[in-house]
Design a protein around this motif. Structure first.
Motif, short mmCIF file in Angstrom:
data_model
loop_
_atom_site.label_atom_id
_atom_site.label_comp_id
_atom_site.label_asym_id
_atom_site.label_seq_id
_atom_site.Cartn_x
_atom_site.Cartn_y
_atom_site.Cartn_z
N TRP A 13 76.74 3.28 26.02
CA TRP A 13 77.30 3.73 24.74
C TRP A 13 78.50 2.91 24.26
O TRP A 13 78.70 2.77 23.05
CB TRP A 13 77.66 5.21 24.81
CG TRP A 13 78.75 5.54 25.80
CD1 TRP A 13 78.58 5.91 27.09
CD2 TRP A 13 80.16 5.52 25.56
NE1 TRP A 13 79.79 6.13 27.69
CE2 TRP A 13 80.79 5.89 26.76
CE3 TRP A 13 80.95 5.22 24.45
CZ2 TRP A 13 82.16 5.95 26.89
CZ3 TRP A 13 82.33 5.29 24.57
CH2 TRP A 13 82.92 5.66 25.78
N PRO A 14 79.33 2.32 25.17
CA PRO A 14 80.43 1.51 24.63
C PRO A 14 79.96 0.34 23.79
O PRO A 14 80.66 -0.10 22.86
CB PRO A 14 81.16 1.03 25.90
CG PRO A 14 80.85 2.05 26.93
CD PRO A 14 79.44 2.44 26.64
N LEU A 15 78.75 -0.19 24.08
CA LEU A 15 78.24 -1.30 23.29
C LEU A 15 77.86 -0.86 21.88
O LEU A 15 77.85 -1.67 20.95
CB LEU A 15 77.02 -1.92 23.98
CG LEU A 15 77.27 -2.65 25.30
CD1 LEU A 15 75.96 -3.12 25.89
CD2 LEU A 15 78.21 -3.84 25.07
N PHE A 16 77.53 0.41 21.70
CA PHE A 16 77.08 0.90 20.40
C PHE A 16 78.18 1.63 19.64
O PHE A 16 77.95 2.12 18.53
CB PHE A 16 75.89 1.86 20.59
CG PHE A 16 74.70 1.25 21.26
CD1 PHE A 16 73.77 0.54 20.52
CD2 PHE A 16 74.52 1.36 22.63
CE1 PHE A 16 72.66 -0.03 21.14
CE2 PHE A 16 73.42 0.80 23.24
CZ PHE A 16 72.49 0.10 22.50
N ILE A 17 79.37 1.72 20.22
CA ILE A 17 80.40 2.56 19.64
C ILE A 17 80.83 2.07 18.27
O ILE A 17 81.14 2.85 17.36
CB ILE A 17 81.63 2.66 20.58
CG1 ILE A 17 82.58 3.77 20.11
CG2 ILE A 17 82.35 1.33 20.69
CD1 ILE A 17 81.99 5.14 20.19
N ALA A 18 80.85 0.73 18.07
CA ALA A 18 81.27 0.20 16.77
C ALA A 18 80.29 0.60 15.68
O ALA A 18 80.68 1.05 14.60
CB ALA A 18 81.38 -1.33 16.85
N VAL A 19 78.99 0.40 15.96
CA VAL A 19 77.98 0.79 14.97
C VAL A 19 78.00 2.29 14.74
O VAL A 19 77.94 2.76 13.59
CB VAL A 19 76.59 0.31 15.43
CG1 VAL A 19 75.53 0.77 14.43
CG2 VAL A 19 76.56 -1.19 15.58
N ALA A 21 80.47 4.40 15.13
CA ALA A 21 81.67 4.81 14.40
C ALA A 21 81.55 4.50 12.91
O ALA A 21 81.85 5.35 12.05
CB ALA A 21 82.90 4.11 14.99
N GLY A 22 81.10 3.29 12.59
CA GLY A 22 80.97 2.92 11.18
C GLY A 22 79.96 3.78 10.45
O GLY A 22 80.22 4.27 9.34
N VAL A 23 78.80 3.97 11.07
CA VAL A 23 77.76 4.77 10.42
C VAL A 23 78.18 6.23 10.33
O VAL A 23 77.90 6.90 9.33
CB VAL A 23 76.43 4.63 11.19
CG1 VAL A 23 75.36 5.53 10.58
CG2 VAL A 23 75.96 3.18 11.17
N LEU A 24 78.85 6.74 11.35
CA LEU A 24 79.29 8.14 11.32
C LEU A 24 80.28 8.37 10.18
O LEU A 24 80.19 9.38 9.47
CB LEU A 24 79.93 8.51 12.65
CG LEU A 24 80.44 9.95 12.77
CD1 LEU A 24 79.29 10.94 12.58
CD2 LEU A 24 81.12 10.18 14.10
N VAL A 25 81.21 7.44 10.00
CA VAL A 25 82.17 7.60 8.91
C VAL A 25 81.48 7.56 7.56
O VAL A 25 81.72 8.40 6.68
CB VAL A 25 83.25 6.50 9.00
CG1 VAL A 25 84.12 6.49 7.74
CG2 VAL A 25 84.12 6.71 10.22
N SER A 26 80.58 6.58 7.37
CA SER A 26 79.91 6.47 6.07
C SER A 26 78.98 7.64 5.82
O SER A 26 78.91 8.17 4.71
CB SER A 26 79.14 5.15 6.00
OG SER A 26 78.16 5.08 7.01
N SER A 27 78.23 8.08 6.84
CA SER A 27 77.32 9.20 6.65
C SER A 27 78.09 10.50 6.41
O SER A 27 77.66 11.33 5.60
CB SER A 27 76.40 9.35 7.86
OG SER A 27 77.14 9.63 9.03
N GLY A 301 80.00 -2.38 10.86
CA GLY A 301 78.82 -2.28 11.70
C GLY A 301 78.11 -3.60 11.84
O GLY A 301 77.67 -3.98 12.93
N ILE A 302 77.97 -4.35 10.75
CA ILE A 302 77.30 -5.66 10.79
C ILE A 302 78.09 -6.63 11.66
O ILE A 302 77.54 -7.36 12.49
CB ILE A 302 77.12 -6.21 9.37
CG1 ILE A 302 76.14 -5.33 8.58
CG2 ILE A 302 76.64 -7.65 9.40
CD1 ILE A 302 76.03 -5.70 7.12
N THR A 303 79.41 -6.64 11.46
CA THR A 303 80.25 -7.58 12.20
C THR A 303 80.16 -7.35 13.70
O THR A 303 79.97 -8.29 14.48
CB THR A 303 81.71 -7.46 11.73
OG1 THR A 303 81.78 -7.74 10.33
CG2 THR A 303 82.60 -8.43 12.50
#
Length: 902
Positions: A13-19, A21-27, A301-303
């Motif tokens: 999960w640490p590898l996916f945390i950035a994506v 976090a970004g998607v959770l905020v936007s959604s 998320g892209i970055t």
């Protein structure tokens, strides 16, 4: 494959945390705006249903129907499915000094449900009437008095006069519902002067109607059939379109019964149609205001998807050696994306349900939103949005990862080609568009105002100017984002200016450690540029939102004062003695000064139309100057004190509306020939000043003249008068307002405090301010999460480098200095450009408010209030803390690795 993808997300999960976090905020933001707009519209629809009592009205009959025909029509309509009740009534409205309304209703009328009997009989007989105690002339009548009314029936060229005498057998008080039915106003509005009399339709109104119809063939009364539907079955607060379709079906059925003999109108349909358009505009405005949050989350998320798959390249290589095809790898990554999208979408909806009560701002305090606002369509839309954002964030990075050669993927170190994004045309276009809009905002230049005043001599010029206005409005919401994106790409990535400056600063402060930090920053300019852009946009949006809120608060306060006219204003009936009202008001405790403003009209010559109508306010200059609300900037060419003093010294003077003066080319101190009110005598007035904006607002165009002038012309009694009162500091304004409303001469009193309270309690009026506040909260979260993720991923990639440097002798303190210097450099640069662009964008937003209401000049100090600077300091401090803490942990971890190696 689904199982492996899910296990991979759980275990790593640490590898996916950035994506995530970004998607959770936007959604969450998207779900909040969606559910919040549904909740607001649902509340507004409920209010509209409460304020709009009558659902359908049948009126305007082609031929005069008999009473039996009206009753039969009502019975036929009542048989329609989902029609709850119908009733017949006739109404006569006579315009005298007061508005006299005589209404005949059936015994089962819904109006009876809203009537409270104050005194007298509770039932009506023949030629008997109830009188509403809210009537203007109620004090002139007593029980068992007879009221006569005369009306005319025109049979060209003969005019027949009929007089009816009614006995007042009771006094009643009618609530809003009853008043809407009795006065024929399906939307509630209060008549300032009205005498309301109620008769029985069957026993009194019908005999009068039939007698007149037998003689003349026409009825002087306004006949109608009111229809009420089962609203619970027909109308839904969150499905306005479906409600309109169901209402249209009922209207068609009524029209089939009525045919072409009358008009069928649905007040509730009209109200819902306006609400449907308003709800769409509200939702779109929410999405536009939330766009920076969506973009930052998506870009983040892209970055960091690129970083994530760079860290997973050994996994890709191992799976390829085990027989996975590149297509199956891509499908597995897409499955991971779908799982993340579904989970974050569900979490976003749950968080939105908790956030929306603060967004809606109900007066009852925090409470869960209505389940009807979170329907299946809303859930589906939010889930789709979450999955789409996740897919866009991950897909291109995943596709590039699957194309890595197997041998290259198995290597621990791999050279990442430097992105040449700063050379792309779109990057330069983004920067140029952003710079263009920043210049427009900072100079206060208005493209629409400039184009509207520019003479158009050709069609091509007109098209060009129209395209310019359209382009300017289109890029306005995205201007700051485009500016910061282009600046970060070109300045950070494409030039060495930033590195030379930071190198000098860091070397002068930290010596060799500063040199190492500079080289570390320069080693991956693409990553540095992306991070600076994200943080700068977050900071810029936060600054803009904070400044706009401060400016909007100031704008609301000043516009309220302008609309009310003073601390308190009250309408005075023209039949009463205004001077006596002023004297009584001056004796109320808490009032410092009182004055009256008399509104009339002015006719002045015009070379275009021959004459021109304009409004004027007659004032007592000195009392008005002490009591009324005005701003010095309203007065042009001559200061306010000088203009008012000139009015006080000469009765034949005028402070002319500035837009009118410019339109008719009337200079200062010129002589103006005018007619005032109904007076046919032309008089000469000297222009001693100008008031108002330089161009017409289409809302308010008023000139000021001395009160003695109206008295000399005898126009006082025919003018509408308004009482203005200034209250003492700390006075109980609501108590003073209630006392003024107790005067029989006062129609209705308003105060600034009361108006602001009503404004603050309205979820619709506060929706945009609330979404800005929520956006600021999200930027805090996004900024902190983004900074932690940036630093964490950067340290993850530099883990071996930090350990090797520690092994070569760098102490914990030196390692911490190196890492902290590296992170604070791009935080400070991002804060600098973010704060500057945020202030410029806020100034531009306040400029748009100024264009809406030209009477309120821009207050330049409001957008740099102490609260704004406090917020900026808190945000930057938060970013530094979020960067320093992971740095210190990484420095300690590097020392631990060295100890183990030793």
């Amino acid at each position: 494959m689904w199982g492996y993808a899910f296990k991979r997300i759980v275990r790593s999960w640490p590898l996916f945390i950035a994506v995530i976090a970004g998607v959770l905020v936007s959604s969450t933001m998207f779900a909040t705006t969606n559910i919040g707009s549904n909740e607001i519209v649902r509340g507004v629809v409920d209010d509209a249903l409460e304020d709009t009592v009558i659902d359908y009205q049948i009126f305007g009959f082609e031929t005069t129907p008999s009473c039996a025909t009206l009753i039969s029509l009502a019975d036929d309509v009542a048989a329609i499915t989902n029609v709850r009740h119908t009733e017949v009534l006739s109404r006569l409205t006579l315009s005298t000094l007061s508005l006299d309304v005589y209404t005949g209703i059936e015994t089962d009328s819904y109006a009876y449900n809203g009537i409270t009997h104050i005194s007298g009989a509770t039932t009506l007989g023949v030629n008997e009437t109830f009188m509403a105690i809210s009537s203007t002339n109620i004090s002139q009548y007593q029980l068992n008095d007879f009221v006569e009314f005369t009306f005319q029936v025109w049979l060209y060229p003969i005019v027949l006069n009929y007089t009816v005498s009614l006995e007042i057998v009771g006094f009643i008080e009618a609530d809003t519902t009853a008043l809407q039915i009795l006065t024929g106003t399906p939307y509630w509005r209060e008549y300032p002067q009205r005498n309301l009399f109620i008769m029985n339709f069957e026993s009194t109104m019908c005999p009068i109607r039939e007698t007149i119809i037998d003689v003349t063939g026409v009825s002087p009364f306004a006949d109608e059939v009111d229809v009420f539907v089962e609203r619970e079955a027909v109308i839904s607060g969150v499905d306005i379109e479906g409600s309109l379709n169901r209402l249209a079906t009922i209207r068609s059925q009524i029209a089939n019964i009525v045919g072409f003999t009358a008009i069928v109108w649905s007040p509730i349909e009209t109200a819902l149609q306006l609400l449907s358009l308003s709800s769409m505009i509200l939702f779109v405005s929410f999405i536009v205001m939330s766009a920076p949050i969506f973009f930052v989350a998506l870009y983040m998320g892209i970055t960091f998807s690129d970083v994530t798959f760079n860290l997973r390249r050994r996994e890709v290589g191992l799976l390829l050696t085990k027989g996975f095809s590149r297509g199956s790898l891509l499908r597995m990554f897409i499955l991971e994306t779908i799982i993340i999208g579904i989970l974050t979408g569900a979490a976003g909806i749950l968080l939105a349900i908790l956030i929306v009560p603060f967004f809606v701002g109900t007066s009852e305090g925090w409470q869960f939103v209505s389940l009807s606002s979170v329907g299946l369509d809303t859930i589906a839309l939010c889930m789709i949005f979450s999955c789409v954002v996740t897919f866009i964030s991950v897909y291109f990075s995943a596709r590039r990862a699957t194309q890595i050669p197997t041998v290259e993927a198995l290597r621990h170190h791999r050279h990442v080609p430097q992105d040449k994004g700063y050379r792309k045309l779109l990057t330069w276009a983004a920067l140029l568009i952003g710079v263009y809009k920043m210049i427009i905002w900072s100079t206060g230049f208005s493209v629409s105002e400039f184009v509207s005043q520019m003479p158009v001599t050709s069609f091509l010029l007109f098209m060009g100017l129209s395209m310019w206005v359209g382009f300017d409005q289109m890029v306005t919401p995205w201007a700051m984002m485009l500016f910061l994106y282009g600046l970060a790409k070109i300045v950070v990535h494409g030039t060495t200016i930033l590195y030379r400056i930071t190198g000098k600063v860091l070397r002068s402060g930290l010596g060799d450690i500063g040199e190492l930090a500079t080289r570390s920053i320069q080693r991956n300019p693409a990553r540095t540029g992306a991070v600076i852009f994200i943080l700068a946009l977050v900071i810029g949006y936060s600054v803009q939102a904070t400044a706009v809120l401060a400016s909007d608060t100031d704008y609301t306060l000043r516009s309220t004062y302008m609309s009310v006219g003073a601390d308190i204003s009250a309408g005075i009936s023209p039949t009463h003695n205004t001077s006596r009202v002023i004297t009584r008001a001056e004796n109320i405790a808490g009032i410092e000064s009182v004055t009256a403003v008399y509104s009339s009209t002015m006719i002045l010559p015009s070379s275009v139309a021959g004459f021109y109508f304009s409004s004027i306010d007659a004032i007592d200059p000195l009392q008005w100057f002490q009591t009324a609300y005005f701003e010095e900037a309203w007065f042009s060419l001559v200061p306010a004190s000088q203009a008012i003093a000139s009015l006080a010294s000469d009765n034949y003077t005028i402070v002319l509306d500035y837009a009118l003066a410019r339109q008719l080319v009337i200079p200062l101190e010129s002589s103006l020939t005018v007619n005032i009110g109904g007076n046919t005598t032309a008089i000469q007035l000297t222009v001693v000043g100008f008031i108002g904006p330089s161009r017409s607002t289409g809302v308010k165009q008023i000139s000021l003249v001395p009160l003695p002038l109206l008295e000399q012309l005898g126009e006082i009694n025919s003018s509408n008068s308004q009482l203005l009162a200034k209250t003492a500091q700390g006075a109980d304004v609501s108590l003073i307002t209630d006392e003024l409303e107790g005067f029989s001469e006062i129609r209705e009193a308003h105060s600034v405090i009361e108006t602001l309270t009503e404004y603050s309690s309205s979820p619709v009026l506060n929706a945009q301010g609330n979404i800005l506040r929520i956006g600021m909260a999200f930027t805090f979260v996004l900024a902190s999460i983004g900074t932690v993720i940036v630093v964490t991923f950067t340290l993850k990639e530099k883990q071996r480098e930090n350990a090797l440097m520690a092994a070569r002798g760098l102490t914990f303190r030196q390692t911490a200095q190196l890492l902290i210097a590296e992170s604070t450099t791009w935080i400070i640069f991002a804060a600098l450009i973010g704060v500057v662009s945020g202030f410029i964008a806020a100034y531009g937003a306040f400029q748009s408010l100024h264009e809406i209401n030209l009477w309120l000049p821009r207050n330049l100090l409001i957008i740099i209030s102490p609260q704004v600077f406090l917020f900026i300091g808190e945000l930057i401090l938060l970013l530094i803390i979020c960067a320093v803490v992971p740095m210190l942990l990484a420095a300690r971890r590097a020392q631990t690795c060295v100890d183990v190696l030793r």
